[in-house]
Design a protein around this motif. Sequence first.
Motif, PDB file in Angstrom:
ATOM      1  N   ILE A   1     -30.794   2.075  15.974  1.00 41.09           N
ATOM      2  CA  ILE A   1     -30.401   2.682  17.247  1.00 41.09           C
ATOM      3  C   ILE A   1     -29.892   1.592  18.192  1.00 41.09           C
ATOM      4  O   ILE A   1     -30.577   0.611  18.460  1.00 41.09           O
ATOM      5  CB  ILE A   1     -31.578   3.431  17.893  1.00 41.09           C
ATOM      6  CG1 ILE A   1     -32.014   4.589  16.988  1.00 41.09           C
ATOM      7  CG2 ILE A   1     -31.192   3.950  19.279  1.00 41.09           C
ATOM      8  CD1 ILE A   1     -33.210   5.359  17.503  1.00 41.09           C
ATOM      9  N   THR A   2     -28.679   1.796  18.712  1.00 43.88           N
ATOM     10  CA  THR A   2     -28.048   0.842  19.619  1.00 43.88           C
ATOM     11  C   THR A   2     -27.755   1.520  20.946  1.00 43.88           C
ATOM     12  O   THR A   2     -27.259   2.656  20.966  1.00 43.88           O
ATOM     13  CB  THR A   2     -26.737   0.312  19.016  1.00 43.88           C
ATOM     14  OG1 THR A   2     -26.995  -0.282  17.745  1.00 43.88           O
ATOM     15  CG2 THR A   2     -26.100  -0.718  19.931  1.00 43.88           C
ATOM     16  N   LEU A   3     -28.044   0.845  22.043  1.00 47.79           N
ATOM     17  CA  LEU A   3     -27.730   1.353  23.369  1.00 47.79           C
ATOM     18  C   LEU A   3     -26.624   0.496  23.980  1.00 47.79           C
ATOM     19  O   LEU A   3     -26.724  -0.732  24.000  1.00 47.79           O
ATOM     20  CB  LEU A   3     -28.972   1.336  24.268  1.00 47.79           C
ATOM     21  CG  LEU A   3     -30.096   2.294  23.862  1.00 47.79           C
ATOM     22  CD1 LEU A   3     -31.077   1.597  22.940  1.00 47.79           C
ATOM     23  CD2 LEU A   3     -30.822   2.835  25.090  1.00 47.79           C
ATOM     24  N   GLU A   4     -25.568   1.150  24.485  1.00 49.68           N
ATOM     25  CA  GLU A   4     -24.416   0.433  25.011  1.00 49.68           C
ATOM     26  C   GLU A   4     -24.034   0.974  26.388  1.00 49.68           C
ATOM     27  O   GLU A   4     -23.800   2.170  26.546  1.00 49.68           O
ATOM     28  CB  GLU A   4     -23.227   0.559  24.060  1.00 49.68           C
ATOM     29  CG  GLU A   4     -23.487  -0.011  22.676  1.00 49.68           C
ATOM     30  CD  GLU A   4     -22.301   0.153  21.738  1.00 49.68           C
ATOM     31  OE1 GLU A   4     -21.275   0.744  22.155  1.00 49.68           O
ATOM     32  OE2 GLU A   4     -22.399  -0.295  20.575  1.00 49.68           O
ATOM     33  N   CYS A   5     -23.953   0.087  27.362  1.00 55.60           N
ATOM     34  CA  CYS A   5     -23.509   0.450  28.709  1.00 55.60           C
ATOM     35  C   CYS A   5     -22.001   0.236  28.775  1.00 55.60           C
ATOM     36  O   CYS A   5     -21.533  -0.895  28.983  1.00 55.60           O
ATOM     37  CB  CYS A   5     -24.241  -0.394  29.750  1.00 55.60           C
ATOM     38  SG  CYS A   5     -23.943   0.120  31.455  1.00 55.60           S
ATOM     39  N   ARG A   6     -21.250   1.308  28.602  1.00 58.61           N
ATOM     40  CA  ARG A   6     -19.795   1.193  28.534  1.00 58.61           C
ATOM     41  C   ARG A   6     -19.153   2.566  28.725  1.00 58.61           C
ATOM     42  O   ARG A   6     -19.822   3.592  28.802  1.00 58.61           O
ATOM     43  CB  ARG A   6     -19.364   0.609  27.189  1.00 58.61           C
ATOM     44  CG  ARG A   6     -19.711   1.475  25.977  1.00 58.61           C
ATOM     45  CD  ARG A   6     -18.980   0.992  24.741  1.00 58.61           C
ATOM     46  NE  ARG A   6     -19.374   1.662  23.521  1.00 58.61           N
ATOM     47  CZ  ARG A   6     -18.898   2.833  23.109  1.00 58.61           C
ATOM     48  NH1 ARG A   6     -18.039   3.508  23.866  1.00 58.61           N
ATOM     49  NH2 ARG A   6     -19.303   3.359  21.947  1.00 58.61           N
ATOM     50  N   ASP A   7     -17.832   2.563  28.764  1.00 58.21           N
ATOM     51  CA  ASP A   7     -17.020   3.774  28.848  1.00 58.21           C
ATOM     52  C   ASP A   7     -17.087   4.508  27.514  1.00 58.21           C
ATOM     53  O   ASP A   7     -16.780   3.955  26.469  1.00 58.21           O
ATOM     54  CB  ASP A   7     -15.570   3.366  29.153  1.00 58.21           C
ATOM     55  CG  ASP A   7     -14.659   4.543  29.445  1.00 58.21           C
ATOM     56  OD1 ASP A   7     -14.896   5.643  28.908  1.00 58.21           O
ATOM     57  OD2 ASP A   7     -13.691   4.349  30.200  1.00 58.21           O
ATOM     58  N   MET A   8     -17.486   5.755  27.541  1.00 60.42           N
ATOM     59  CA  MET A   8     -17.639   6.517  26.297  1.00 60.42           C
ATOM     60  C   MET A   8     -16.298   6.847  25.645  1.00 60.42           C
ATOM     61  O   MET A   8     -16.240   7.123  24.450  1.00 60.42           O
ATOM     62  CB  MET A   8     -18.385   7.824  26.562  1.00 60.42           C
ATOM     63  CG  MET A   8     -17.605   8.840  27.367  1.00 60.42           C
ATOM     64  SD  MET A   8     -18.542  10.363  27.654  1.00 60.42           S
ATOM     65  CE  MET A   8     -17.275  11.341  28.492  1.00 60.42           C
ATOM     66  N   LEU A   9     -15.219   6.827  26.433  1.00 58.90           N
ATOM     67  CA  LEU A   9     -13.915   7.229  25.913  1.00 58.90           C
ATOM     68  C   LEU A   9     -13.100   6.065  25.367  1.00 58.90           C
ATOM     69  O   LEU A   9     -12.061   6.277  24.748  1.00 58.90           O
ATOM     70  CB  LEU A   9     -13.106   7.932  27.005  1.00 58.90           C
ATOM     71  CG  LEU A   9     -13.760   9.174  27.609  1.00 58.90           C
ATOM     72  CD1 LEU A   9     -12.836   9.808  28.631  1.00 58.90           C
ATOM     73  CD2 LEU A   9     -14.147  10.176  26.542  1.00 58.90           C
ATOM     74  N   GLU A  10     -13.568   4.837  25.587  1.00 60.76           N
ATOM     75  CA  GLU A  10     -12.825   3.667  25.125  1.00 60.76           C
ATOM     76  C   GLU A  10     -13.773   2.720  24.395  1.00 60.76           C
ATOM     77  O   GLU A  10     -14.204   1.704  24.947  1.00 60.76           O
ATOM     78  CB  GLU A  10     -12.145   2.976  26.304  1.00 60.76           C
ATOM     79  CG  GLU A  10     -11.106   3.862  27.002  1.00 60.76           C
ATOM     80  CD  GLU A  10     -10.414   3.164  28.157  1.00 60.76           C
ATOM     81  OE1 GLU A  10     -10.772   2.008  28.464  1.00 60.76           O
ATOM     82  OE2 GLU A  10      -9.511   3.780  28.750  1.00 60.76           O
ATOM     83  N   PRO A  11     -14.115   3.043  23.144  1.00 58.19           N
ATOM     84  CA  PRO A  11     -15.031   2.182  22.383  1.00 58.19           C
ATOM     85  C   PRO A  11     -14.431   0.807  22.158  1.00 58.19           C
ATOM     86  O   PRO A  11     -13.210   0.665  22.050  1.00 58.19           O
ATOM     87  CB  PRO A  11     -15.222   2.936  21.063  1.00 58.19           C
ATOM     88  CG  PRO A  11     -14.016   3.816  20.954  1.00 58.19           C
ATOM     89  CD  PRO A  11     -13.655   4.199  22.352  1.00 58.19           C
ATOM     90  N   PRO A  12     -15.269  -0.228  22.091  1.00 59.33           N
ATOM     91  CA  PRO A  12     -14.761  -1.594  21.956  1.00 59.33           C
ATOM     92  C   PRO A  12     -14.091  -1.871  20.616  1.00 59.33           C
ATOM     93  O   PRO A  12     -13.335  -2.802  20.481  1.00 59.33           O
ATOM     94  CB  PRO A  12     -16.019  -2.454  22.135  1.00 59.33           C
ATOM     95  CG  PRO A  12     -17.144  -1.550  21.763  1.00 59.33           C
ATOM     96  CD  PRO A  12     -16.731  -0.187  22.201  1.00 59.33           C
ATOM     97  N   GLN A  13     -14.379  -1.050  19.601  1.00 57.94           N
ATOM     98  CA  GLN A  13     -13.768  -1.214  18.290  1.00 57.94           C
ATOM     99  C   GLN A  13     -13.276   0.140  17.807  1.00 57.94           C
ATOM    100  O   GLN A  13     -13.543   1.178  18.424  1.00 57.94           O
ATOM    101  CB  GLN A  13     -14.774  -1.807  17.299  1.00 57.94           C
ATOM    102  CG  GLN A  13     -15.291  -3.178  17.701  1.00 57.94           C
ATOM    103  CD  GLN A  13     -16.389  -3.668  16.765  1.00 57.94           C
ATOM    104  OE1 GLN A  13     -16.952  -2.896  16.002  1.00 57.94           O
ATOM    105  NE2 GLN A  13     -16.692  -4.948  16.838  1.00 57.94           N
TER     106      GLN A  13
END
Length: 215
Positions: free
Chosen positions: A106-118
């Motif tokens: 399980i990974t938690l990421e604080c970011r824009d849900m519509l623009e994944p980093p990869q």
Amino acid sequence: MNETFFGDPEYYARFARAYDAMVGSRLYNQMFWGADPRQYTAFAARAIGSGTGPMLEVAVGTAQATAALHVASARITTLVDMSAPMLKLAGQAITEAAGGTLPERITLECRDMLEPPQDLRYETILGLGLLHLVPDVAATVRALGRQLEDHGKLFLASLVKGPRRSNAYLGLLKAHGDIAVARTAGELFDEVRDAGLGQVTVTRRGAMGYVEISL
């Protein structure tokens, strides 16, 4: 496209704990939305149980409805939210449900849900309490759909017009800028279908609409 439509992320930072208590309250949900938190959990369980591949939960908030479900699941799971304080509470809830250690899958990421980093792909995407926050449902659904694997599924929920008291409260939230649009379940269905992803079903319980999309 990005998540600027959500407004000021600091709003959620200031009220993370109050929000957590509110969304988990059966009294609050019954009084204002004619709904029950157990319905949200049941919908989330349906999403989590729909497959075995990688899963994404967007706008996860404090994971009030899903923490225990993610722990019970064996799926590789990514949880995303733009509010770091909300995400911190989500991590704490999952860690507690897991007995004190956050599962490595399980990974938690604080970011824009519509623009994944990869260029990531998921078998299932879940978003509870999401679509009433966005002005353009079709564009949001298409952006999420691009992150799905072939034959993937989207499970999205939204406040919709329903009981009279709920409609009055929706009007107040709209006037205050806390939601983007107060839609009927039929209007929600039409806007989701306009995304052109696949088969769409919408069911309503009180003032909550539940959307399922199968590619």
